[in-house]
Design a protein around this motif. Structure first.
Motif, PDB file in Angstrom:
ATOM      1  N   GLY B  47     -20.374  54.754  34.529  1.00  0.00           N
ATOM      2  CA  GLY B  47     -20.381  54.358  35.939  1.00  0.00           C
ATOM      3  C   GLY B  47     -21.568  54.943  36.686  1.00  0.00           C
ATOM      4  N   ILE B  48     -21.290  55.528  37.857  1.00  0.00           N
ATOM      5  CA  ILE B  48     -22.346  56.116  38.695  1.00  0.00           C
ATOM      6  C   ILE B  48     -23.147  57.166  37.920  1.00  0.00           C
ATOM      7  CG2 ILE B  48     -22.729  57.617  40.720  1.00  0.00           C
ATOM      8  CD1 ILE B  48     -22.094  54.720  41.486  1.00  0.00           C
ATOM      9  N   MET B  49     -22.417  57.960  37.125  1.00  0.00           N
ATOM     10  CA  MET B  49     -23.077  59.035  36.361  1.00  0.00           C
ATOM     11  C   MET B  49     -24.114  58.458  35.410  1.00  0.00           C
ATOM     12  SD  MET B  49     -19.541  61.154  35.434  1.00  0.00           S
ATOM     13  CE  MET B  49     -18.284  59.863  35.637  1.00  0.00           C
ATOM     14  N   GLU B  50     -23.738  57.374  34.719  1.00  0.00           N
ATOM     15  CA  GLU B  50     -24.660  56.774  33.750  1.00  0.00           C
ATOM     16  C   GLU B  50     -25.816  56.065  34.460  1.00  0.00           C
ATOM     17  OE1 GLU B  50     -22.860  54.593  30.626  1.00  0.00           O
ATOM     18  OE2 GLU B  50     -24.811  54.113  29.724  1.00  0.00           O
ATOM     19  N   ALA B  51     -25.516  55.363  35.550  1.00  0.00           N
ATOM     20  CA  ALA B  51     -26.578  54.636  36.256  1.00  0.00           C
ATOM     21  C   ALA B  51     -27.628  55.599  36.801  1.00  0.00           C
ATOM     22  CB  ALA B  51     -25.969  53.807  37.391  1.00  0.00           C
ATOM     23  N   ALA B  52     -27.177  56.714  37.379  1.00  0.00           N
ATOM     24  CA  ALA B  52     -28.127  57.695  37.919  1.00  0.00           C
ATOM     25  C   ALA B  52     -28.950  58.320  36.793  1.00  0.00           C
ATOM     26  CB  ALA B  52     -27.374  58.778  38.697  1.00  0.00           C
ATOM     27  N   ALA B  53     -28.297  58.616  35.678  1.00  0.00           N
ATOM     28  CA  ALA B  53     -29.007  59.234  34.545  1.00  0.00           C
ATOM     29  C   ALA B  53     -30.010  58.252  33.937  1.00  0.00           C
ATOM     30  CB  ALA B  53     -28.004  59.698  33.486  1.00  0.00           C
ATOM     31  N   ARG B  54     -29.622  56.973  33.866  1.00  0.00           N
ATOM     32  CA  ARG B  54     -30.525  55.954  33.337  1.00  0.00           C
ATOM     33  C   ARG B  54     -31.761  55.859  34.228  1.00  0.00           C
ATOM     34  NH1 ARG B  54     -30.535  50.414  33.922  1.00  0.00           N
ATOM     35  NH2 ARG B  54     -28.601  50.514  35.110  1.00  0.00           N
ATOM     36  N   GLY B  55     -31.528  55.880  35.539  1.00  0.00           N
ATOM     37  CA  GLY B  55     -32.650  55.816  36.473  1.00  0.00           C
ATOM     38  C   GLY B  55     -33.565  57.023  36.348  1.00  0.00           C
ATOM     39  N   ALA B  56     -32.970  58.193  36.287  1.00  0.00           N
ATOM     40  CA  ALA B  56     -33.777  59.426  36.242  1.00  0.00           C
ATOM     41  C   ALA B  56     -34.489  59.574  34.900  1.00  0.00           C
ATOM     42  CB  ALA B  56     -32.881  60.643  36.499  1.00  0.00           C
ATOM     43  N   HIS B  57     -33.757  59.348  33.819  1.00  0.00           N
ATOM     44  CA  HIS B  57     -34.355  59.509  32.494  1.00  0.00           C
ATOM     45  C   HIS B  57     -35.458  58.470  32.265  1.00  0.00           C
ATOM     46  CE1 HIS B  57     -34.623  60.869  28.390  1.00  0.00           C
ATOM     47  NE2 HIS B  57     -34.633  59.606  28.008  1.00  0.00           N
ATOM     48  N   GLY B  58     -35.208  57.252  32.705  1.00  0.00           N
ATOM     49  CA  GLY B  58     -36.209  56.191  32.563  1.00  0.00           C
ATOM     50  C   GLY B  58     -37.485  56.484  33.346  1.00  0.00           C
ATOM     51  N   ALA B  59     -37.352  57.258  34.413  1.00  0.00           N
ATOM     52  CA  ALA B  59     -38.526  57.600  35.223  1.00  0.00           C
ATOM     53  C   ALA B  59     -39.136  58.935  34.772  1.00  0.00           C
ATOM     54  CB  ALA B  59     -38.133  57.671  36.697  1.00  0.00           C
ATOM     55  N   GLY B  60     -38.717  59.408  33.609  1.00  0.00           N
ATOM     56  CA  GLY B  60     -39.337  60.612  33.052  1.00  0.00           C
ATOM     57  C   GLY B  60     -38.726  61.920  33.524  1.00  0.00           C
ATOM     58  N   GLY B  61     -37.571  61.838  34.173  1.00  0.00           N
ATOM     59  CA  GLY B  61     -36.937  63.057  34.677  1.00  0.00           C
ATOM     60  C   GLY B  61     -36.003  63.695  33.658  1.00  0.00           C
ATOM     61  N   LEU B  62     -35.572  64.912  33.963  1.00  0.00           N
ATOM     62  CA  LEU B  62     -34.635  65.637  33.102  1.00  0.00           C
ATOM     63  C   LEU B  62     -33.224  65.430  33.643  1.00  0.00           C
ATOM     64  CD1 LEU B  62     -34.685  67.779  30.676  1.00  0.00           C
ATOM     65  CD2 LEU B  62     -34.243  69.456  32.464  1.00  0.00           C
ATOM     66  N   THR B  63     -32.274  65.165  32.728  1.00  0.00           N
ATOM     67  CA  THR B  63     -30.896  64.879  33.147  1.00  0.00           C
ATOM     68  C   THR B  63     -29.920  65.817  32.442  1.00  0.00           C
ATOM     69  OG1 THR B  63     -30.728  63.214  31.393  1.00  0.00           O
ATOM     70  CG2 THR B  63     -31.385  62.429  33.565  1.00  0.00           C
ATOM     71  N   ILE B  64     -29.035  66.416  33.234  1.00  0.00           N
ATOM     72  CA  ILE B  64     -28.000  67.322  32.717  1.00  0.00           C
ATOM     73  C   ILE B  64     -26.647  66.663  32.966  1.00  0.00           C
ATOM     74  CG2 ILE B  64     -26.925  69.592  33.004  1.00  0.00           C
ATOM     75  CD1 ILE B  64     -29.618  70.657  34.026  1.00  0.00           C
ATOM     76  N   GLY B  65     -25.805  66.598  31.939  1.00  0.00           N
ATOM     77  CA  GLY B  65     -24.477  65.993  32.085  1.00  0.00           C
ATOM     78  C   GLY B  65     -23.394  66.987  31.721  1.00  0.00           C
ATOM     79  N   ILE B  66     -22.531  67.287  32.669  1.00  0.00           N
ATOM     80  CA  ILE B  66     -21.482  68.293  32.466  1.00  0.00           C
ATOM     81  C   ILE B  66     -20.163  67.564  32.227  1.00  0.00           C
ATOM     82  CG2 ILE B  66     -20.279  70.239  33.532  1.00  0.00           C
ATOM     83  CD1 ILE B  66     -22.975  70.838  34.989  1.00  0.00           C
TER      84      ILE B  66
END
Lengths: 152, 152, 152, 152
Positions: B47-66
């Motif tokens: 959901g929201i967690m995956e969409a935000a991570a997809r956006g951030a990771h795709g733009a070269g950012g670091l993503t942490i998932g708890i």
């Protein structure tokens, strides 16, 4: 199954620094819970938690206090069964989990997290002058709140 | 202190079953977070967690998932650093704790618990079509939300 | 899946007040872990945790520190990704959960609990001058420990 | 302070799949704990936990079961006060925290983690055919274990 296990467990949630009217409502709710033969579950500390436990314990009821810190001795003096968790505010999840139904009185963000957990775990939640959250059933008095909580 | 430690951590919280517009907002917010040089913290699932991570990771950012469960492998495929907790919904406390500032998008009761924890831990919370809770700063668009989150 | 996700995660567990030889072994193990391209997971605080993180971070590796308290800032200065948990010693479970394999160096009862959790979660555990527990694979040097940890 | 609060709480820890002799020892220890007027604390599930609770509850004692899962109903039928935690094996910390003194019987790695937590929290631990860990006081029979546990 032991007899205590068959009793309804009513959680009373609310903040540590409520106004005087909320404290009196919590005390009254605690007494009504005990006189109905139900067990009180709460966060074990001061404010609403202590007032409800004082009401329930004084009326001969059993009180369970689920604490954020590592020491059972931190429970207020009206708690029969203190359960230390040592997991900080994450214990709010455990408070909600161990009640069959919850009564929220007043309260700040800690209470809001417990209301959220109650809904996540599918518990009925009665609100008495607390956060107005979708799904919380409002009550006007402690009597109405406890009566509503005990409804099957 | 390592360079990663100096970056702002922005938590994006929201439910697992949002509508399409909320998913797009989360994806966009994730991208903006990454392009601003911030780290994304989220709950690691769908959901929201995956969409935000997809956006951030795709733009070269670091993503942490708890994660609530015991297996790091349960994280969505856009999470760089999955942290399994095995403590169920009590992990919502840990999500809020590890962000400097939170953006809440849509969301149900899990998100409400994270908003509550964010307030308990003194975090600024920006709301985008989410619960209207005292203290949450409303934003109209992902741009406004991320800009507001990055404000010192 | 992101590249960081594909790297082996090696947990280094050990106490906050070890002897000098154990600190050196932890520092050396950290360096070897980083040079092998693995990610270091540890408890984020002082002693063995700090020595291993200093070794790994200094050798260009990524370091994750899973902390007992509520503040990410409590991590030692060699931790890239601090994860605050706020659940006290119960976080020892989370340390063990997030490593593919564990190296125990020296250590007191906290380390013993992490060894126990490692076994519960089915992780391989290499021991370097630590508790002698059924199932822990002994190693004589940091090189041997890291080589054994990296064995598929 | 309520009368229940004044009673000594003895934790009995041990695995879910013990041999027959260990089960009998746990049952006997539970009965002795109850007859001494102490409260039994355990993990609430099967094996040693159930045998000790059956012994204590059958002898008229009060039994508290601290469960890993989210449902109080998962407790064995001899538990008076089930406390669900939903935090998985991290609940082993809470079991150790809520006993004044612990008796370890048989047991695998879960029990080892509880012994470790007991030592971390400064509890006296009596061992009956369990892990031989520095600091654990060995006992030869359930009588000796309970007598040793009750010693001031």
């Amino acid at each position: 199954m032991p007899d205590i296990r068959k009793k309804t467990r009513i959680g009373v949630i609310g903040g540590a620094r409520p106004g005087k009217a909320s404290l009196e409502a919590a005390f009254e709710a605690g007494g009504l819970i005990a006189r109905a033969g139900a067990v009180l579950v709460c966060g074990g500390l001061g404010g609403i938690m202590e007032a409800a436990a004082r009401g329930a314990h004084g009326a001969g009821g059993l009180t369970i206090g689920i604490l954020p810190g590592p020491s059972p001795a931190d429970a207020n003096p009206h708690i029969d069964i203190p359960i230390a968790t040592g997991i900080g505010y994450a214990r709010n999840s455990i408070v909600a989990m161990n009640a069959d139904v919850l009564i929220a009185i007043d309260g700040e963000y800690g209470t809001l997290s417990e209301i959220a957990y109650g809904m996540i775990y599918g518990k009925r939640i009665i609100g008495l002058g607390t956060w107005e959250i979708k799904g919380v059933i409002p009550a006007a008095t402690p009597e109405e709140a406890v009566r509503s909580a005990l409804r099957p």
